[in-house]
Scaffold this active site. Structure first.
Site, mmCIF file in Angstrom:
data_model
loop_
_atom_site.group_PDB
_atom_site.id
_atom_site.type_symbol
_atom_site.label_atom_id
_atom_site.label_comp_id
_atom_site.label_asym_id
_atom_site.label_seq_id
_atom_site.Cartn_x
_atom_site.Cartn_y
_atom_site.Cartn_z
ATOM 1 N N ASP A 66 34.446 28.853 69.788
ATOM 2 C CA ASP A 66 34.643 27.465 69.394
ATOM 3 C C ASP A 66 36.086 27.158 68.990
ATOM 4 O OD1 ASP A 66 34.450 29.068 67.103
ATOM 5 O OD2 ASP A 66 32.540 28.238 66.506
ATOM 6 N N ASN A 83 24.066 27.664 56.521
ATOM 7 C CA ASN A 83 22.948 26.821 56.975
ATOM 8 C C ASN A 83 22.339 27.332 58.286
ATOM 9 O OD1 ASN A 83 24.814 26.155 58.919
ATOM 10 N ND2 ASN A 83 25.018 24.004 58.346
ATOM 11 N N HIS A 86 24.026 28.103 61.077
ATOM 12 C CA HIS A 86 24.708 27.791 62.343
ATOM 13 C C HIS A 86 25.271 29.056 62.987
ATOM 14 C CE1 HIS A 86 28.627 26.898 59.973
ATOM 15 N NE2 HIS A 86 28.881 27.970 60.693
ATOM 16 N N GLU A 121 25.149 23.353 64.784
ATOM 17 C CA GLU A 121 24.610 23.026 63.475
ATOM 18 C C GLU A 121 23.093 22.845 63.558
ATOM 19 O OE1 GLU A 121 26.329 23.446 60.963
ATOM 20 O OE2 GLU A 121 28.171 22.287 60.836
HETATM 21 C C1 F6R Z 1 33.438 30.831 64.017
HETATM 22 C C2 F6R Z 1 32.026 30.485 64.109
HETATM 23 C C3 F6R Z 1 31.185 30.232 62.905
HETATM 24 C C4 F6R Z 1 31.352 31.295 61.824
HETATM 25 C C5 F6R Z 1 30.480 30.958 60.613
HETATM 26 C C6 F6R Z 1 30.655 31.967 59.500
HETATM 27 O O1 F6R Z 1 33.974 31.050 65.307
HETATM 28 O O2 F6R Z 1 31.550 30.401 65.187
HETATM 29 O O3 F6R Z 1 29.832 30.167 63.295
HETATM 30 O O4 F6R Z 1 30.986 32.532 62.352
HETATM 31 O O5 F6R Z 1 30.830 29.691 60.137
HETATM 32 O O6 F6R Z 1 31.961 31.866 59.016
HETATM 33 P P1 F6R Z 1 32.554 32.944 57.992
HETATM 34 O O7 F6R Z 1 32.631 34.224 58.725
HETATM 35 O O8 F6R Z 1 33.910 32.413 57.621
HETATM 36 O O9 F6R Z 1 31.603 32.991 56.838
#
Ligand code: F6R
Length: 254
Positions: free
Chosen positions: A67, A136, A138, A143
């Site tokens: 992403d 959450n 994701h 989301e």
């Molecule tokens: C980032 C992504 C997100 C993160 C998620 C956890 O490329 O795809 O899904 O993996 O938000 O983020 P952290 O590792 O910062 O807790």
């Protein structure tokens, strides 16, 4: 889903790095799907150390990231382009043209999603896709409520996700409201998926993943539909009252 419980963040990073290094040795032309965020930082450090020790050659490897924020330039300090360059790409011998990240500044975001889908098709399914998980549930930036049948798409970020990521920006107002993300259908096309989760902050999400229903309101639950997913967690993300602590280091539950 296979579950590996490691003691610490360091151990999780080590376990994940072993998967990647073994994959590249087995196939030097491997395609890696990559995530950003705090979770994979330790993994990327391990890969860089291993590269510097002369163990792994990335010259034929391709990568495709999950992403990118909409509106941030490739050189913006908080863009995922910058993240990947600073934390991995500039430290290994990967060829720039072999790395792929959505363009968050594309004039036509719909076309950019279509282009990214074509890139994925041309590369073929990632041999290993690294995922983190949001509090959450994701995955990528899919989301809660996202259809499981989407390929690359533009998504509105939930306020909770923007708040969680605000730590990296000067203020929450600077956190973009939208992102381009590989959809769940694309994620599930990967040959092997490694989901990493560390720290107490992820405890509830991991419990829901392991005990809850498969439902679009909890995107990570889609991973139960894939035949080759390994969840690598540390004790604090896994920490469940019913589990005897002595079985943790490292234990594998299937
Ligand atoms: C980032 C992504 C997100 C993160 C998620 C956890 O490329 O795809 O899904 O993996 O938000 O983020 P952290 O590792 O910062 O807790």
């Amino acid at each position: 889903m296979k579950v590996i419980v490691n003691r610490t963040y360091e151990d999780v990073s080590h376990s994940a790095s072993q998967y990647i290094q073994t994959q590249i040795k087995h196939n030097p032309h491997s395609v890696l799907g990559l995530a950003t965020g705090s979770t994979p930082l330790g993994l990327y450090k391990k890969l860089v150390m291993d590269y510097r020790a002369g163990h792994t050659d990335y010259s034929k490897v391709s990568t495709i990231n999950l992403d990118e924020y909409v509106g941030l330039s490739k050189t913006h300090p908080q863009s995922y382009h910058t993240f990947m360059r600073n934390n991995l790409f500039s430290h290994i011998n990967i060829i720039d043209q072999h790395t792929h990240i959505p363009n968050g500044q594309a004039m036509n975001l719909g076309e950019e999603c279509a282009r990214y889908n074509r890139t994925l098709e041309l590369l073929g399914p990632p041999d290993i896709l690294i995922l983190g998980i949001g509090e959450n549930g994701h995955i990528g930036f899919n989301e809660p409520g996202t259809s499981f049948n989407e390929k690359t798409q533009v998504v509105k970020l939930k306020e909770s996700t923007r708040r969680a990521n605000a730590r990296l920006f000067s203020s929450i107002h600077d956190v973009p409201k939208e992102a381009i993300t590989m959809g769940i259908e694309s994620i599930l096309s990967s040959t092997c998926i490694l989901l990493l989760a560390t720290g107490e902050r992820k405890n509830k999400a991991i419990q829901q993943l392991l005990e809850g229903k498969i439902h679009e309101e909890f995107p990570a639950s889609a991973l139960h539909l894939h035949p080759n997913v390994t969840l690598i967690v540390d004790e604090s993300a896994y920490n469940r009252d019913a589990s005897p602590r002595q079985s943790f280091n490292p234990a594998i539950y299937e």
